[in-house]
Each structure stands twice: as structure tokens, then as C-alpha cells.
Design an enzyme around this catalytic site. Structure first.
Site, PDB file in Angstrom:
ATOM      1  N   ASP A 122      34.291  35.271  26.450  1.00  0.00           N
ATOM      2  CA  ASP A 122      33.854  35.803  27.420  1.00  0.00           C
ATOM      3  C   ASP A 122      32.979  36.798  26.551  1.00  0.00           C
ATOM      4  O   ASP A 122      32.647  36.880  25.695  1.00  0.00           O
ATOM      5  CB  ASP A 122      33.604  36.189  28.436  1.00  0.00           C
ATOM      6  CG  ASP A 122      32.284  36.284  29.363  1.00  0.00           C
ATOM      7  OD1 ASP A 122      31.469  36.713  28.400  1.00  0.00           O
ATOM      8  OD2 ASP A 122      32.936  37.048  30.789  1.00  0.00           O
ATOM      9  N   PHE A 171      28.376  33.481  35.383  1.00  0.00           N
ATOM     10  CA  PHE A 171      29.750  32.693  35.145  1.00  0.00           C
ATOM     11  C   PHE A 171      30.164  31.372  35.989  1.00  0.00           C
ATOM     12  O   PHE A 171      29.554  30.688  36.692  1.00  0.00           O
ATOM     13  CB  PHE A 171      29.951  33.445  36.710  1.00  0.00           C
ATOM     14  CG  PHE A 171      31.340  33.291  37.171  1.00  0.00           C
ATOM     15  CD1 PHE A 171      32.143  34.532  36.529  1.00  0.00           C
ATOM     16  CD2 PHE A 171      31.809  32.737  37.559  1.00  0.00           C
ATOM     17  CE1 PHE A 171      33.718  34.519  36.237  1.00  0.00           C
ATOM     18  CE2 PHE A 171      34.266  33.451  38.462  1.00  0.00           C
ATOM     19  CZ  PHE A 171      34.254  33.054  37.518  1.00  0.00           C
TER      20      PHE A 171
HETATM   21  P1  IMP Z   1      36.853  37.368  27.974  1.00  0.00           P
HETATM   22  O1  IMP Z   1      38.419  38.501  27.755  1.00  0.00           O
HETATM   23  O2  IMP Z   1      35.817  38.525  28.320  1.00  0.00           O
HETATM   24  O3  IMP Z   1      36.616  36.765  26.938  1.00  0.00           O
HETATM   25  O4  IMP Z   1      37.347  37.283  28.853  1.00  0.00           O
HETATM   26  C1  IMP Z   1      38.341  35.751  29.067  1.00  0.00           C
HETATM   27  C2  IMP Z   1      38.865  34.917  30.073  1.00  0.00           C
HETATM   28  O5  IMP Z   1      38.108  35.460  31.344  1.00  0.00           O
HETATM   29  C3  IMP Z   1      38.981  33.746  30.081  1.00  0.00           C
HETATM   30  O6  IMP Z   1      39.577  33.696  29.397  1.00  0.00           O
HETATM   31  C4  IMP Z   1      38.648  33.280  31.778  1.00  0.00           C
HETATM   32  O7  IMP Z   1      40.076  33.154  32.432  1.00  0.00           O
HETATM   33  C5  IMP Z   1      38.320  34.655  32.199  1.00  0.00           C
HETATM   34  N1  IMP Z   1      36.702  33.571  32.300  1.00  0.00           N
HETATM   35  C6  IMP Z   1      35.696  34.486  31.504  1.00  0.00           C
HETATM   36  N2  IMP Z   1      34.642  34.168  31.842  1.00  0.00           N
HETATM   37  C7  IMP Z   1      35.340  33.036  32.407  1.00  0.00           C
HETATM   38  C8  IMP Z   1      33.289  32.932  33.747  1.00  0.00           C
HETATM   39  O8  IMP Z   1      32.919  32.373  33.060  1.00  0.00           O
HETATM   40  N3  IMP Z   1      34.628  31.436  34.116  1.00  0.00           N
HETATM   41  C9  IMP Z   1      36.070  31.914  34.832  1.00  0.00           C
HETATM   42  N4  IMP Z   1      36.683  32.198  34.646  1.00  0.00           N
HETATM   43  C10 IMP Z   1      36.047  33.120  32.830  1.00  0.00           C
END
Ligand code: IMP
Length: 200
Positions: A122, A171
Site C-alpha cells: 500500500d 481498502f
Molecule cells: P503499507 O505499509 O501501507 O504498504 O501496508 C502494508 C500492510 O498493510 C499490508 O501488508 C496489509 O497487511 C495492510 N494493508 C494495506 N492496505 C490494505 C488493504 O487495503 N486491506 C487490508 N490490509 C491492507
């Protein structure tokens, strides 16, 4: 005695007629069939890349469990599986940027070929943190496979070598991805109805 039919709260999704939809899900983005087809392609690529040297497949808990299980079952070369857990969003839908290791790998990785198996990238912050930690341990190399990457303009530029699907910046849940711990068991990736987290 007549038995009343069991109430089923599953509905059919517009445009995806055979895909049952769980409560709270508003739209299926990636069907089970599409996921499985993509995983077969990824598994073939990894089989070819690591044919000579058994990779250490590092799944990022808990979200990558479904993806990891299907991916390694489809791969045919010898490999080793391990997991890491890092702090997640909890019951929020937004990244805090604060990442902590909750469960570390069981073994040393120096000189090993590592494949990081991620559910979703994300903001990229979690993955960047994880890669920094792993790189300091001197593995031979690290490759990152992610099932889903969000199309997010302000995401950081983090290493992802293979992406299964790109999804809009919404999300999403299912196939390992959760909201407040639920929805991980859905066999597809879907957009959650905003009413589910409207109270946030
Ligand atoms: P980041 O650090 O923002 O890249 O997020 C990484 C982690 O956040 C992922 O491994 C997921 O566990 C969680 N995550 C991010 N976006 C979503 C989403 O849309 N749905 C569910 N979990 C998410």
C-alpha cells in the site's frame, strides 16, 4: 415436520454471476479464478529462477498466509518456508507508518536466496522496513512477490519484483487481507462497503 430453508446472507455480485459475495463486501475486484491463474504463472517463474538453489520463502503474517500457501503448493522445486510478523493497522484502514517486528524468522539467512511473499503493498512502508531488516543480515539476494499493489501516487518507491494485480487506492479485503481481523478467508479480493468502517 417442515424445515424452514436456511437463511443465506450471501448475494450474487453484479457482473460476476457465479461468485458468491460475503456480507459487507460491495464489489469483487479479483476473482478466485483470476488469483489462481496468476499464482500458477508466478509459481512457474519462481520454479525456473530457483531451480538450482532452494529459496527461503518468507511470508509476511498474517495477510500473506493464503497467497503463500497456494504459491508454495503450486511450486515444484525444493524450498523452505518461514514467516515474519510485523505490526499491522489494527482495526484501522490507514497506515500509521510505525512498524515493529512481532515474530522474527526462525533461522539465519546469511547467504540464502530470499523470496519475500507479501499480500499487499500500500504505502510501501511495511515492506521497506522489512527489506532493510533482511538486507542487514546479508542474504545472497532478495526478491519480492506481492499479490496486490495499490495504485497509489504517494506510495514510496520500494522494491517489488513481481506484482500479481494492481488495484485502485481503496481498502480491500479477502484472500488473506483483513478488516479488523475478518474477511481473510474470502477466496477473492473485494472492496469493503464503506458502511462497515464508517464509524472510524
Ligand atoms: P503499507 O505499509 O501501507 O504498504 O501496508 C502494508 C500492510 O498493510 C499490508 O501488508 C496489509 O497487511 C495492510 N494493508 C494495506 N492496505 C490494505 C488493504 O487495503 N486491506 C487490508 N490490509 C491492507
Amino acid at each position: 415436520m417442515t424445515t424452514a430453508p436456511i437463511q443465506d446472507d450471501k448475494q450474487q455480485t453484479a457482473g460476476v454471476p457465479d461468485e458468491p459475495k460475503a456480507r459487507g463486501v460491495s464489489r469483487i475486484l479479483i476473482t478466485e479464478e483470476e488469483i489462481q491463474r496468476e499464482i500458477k504463472a508466478m509459481a512457474r517463474e519462481l520454479d525456473a529462477e530457483y531451480a538450482e538453489e532452494s529459496p527461503l520463502m518468507v511470508g509476511v503474517l498474517t495477510g500473506a498466509v493464503a497467497f503463500m500457501a497456494d504459491l508454495v503448493k503450486t511450486m515444484t522445486i525444493p524450498l523452505v518456508i518461514d514467516f515474519m510478523a510485523v505490526s499491522s493497522y489494527g482495526a484501522s484502514t490507514k497506515s500509521t507508518g510505525v512498524v515493529r517486528i512481532l515474530k522474527d524468522l526462525n533461522d539465519e539467512i546469511e547467504g540464502r536466496r530470499i523470496v519475500v511473499v507479501e499480500d499487499i503493498v500500500d504505502s510501501g512502508l511495511t515492506l521497506q522496513y522489512l527489506l532493510d531488516v533482511l538486507e542487514r543480515r546479508n542474504p545472497k539476494d532478495i526478491r519480492v512477490v506481492a499479490l496486490v499493489k495499490k495504485d497509489k501516487p504517494d506510495a514510496i518507491d520500494v522494491q517489488v519484483d513481481r506484482i500479481g494485480f494492481t488495484v485502485p487506492d481503496e481498502f480491500v479485503v479477502g484472500y488473506g487481507l483483513d478488516y479488523a481481523g475478518e474477511y481473510r478467508n474470502l477466496p477473492y479480493v473485494a472492496v469493503l462497503d464503506p458502511s462497515v468502517y464508517a464509524a472510524e
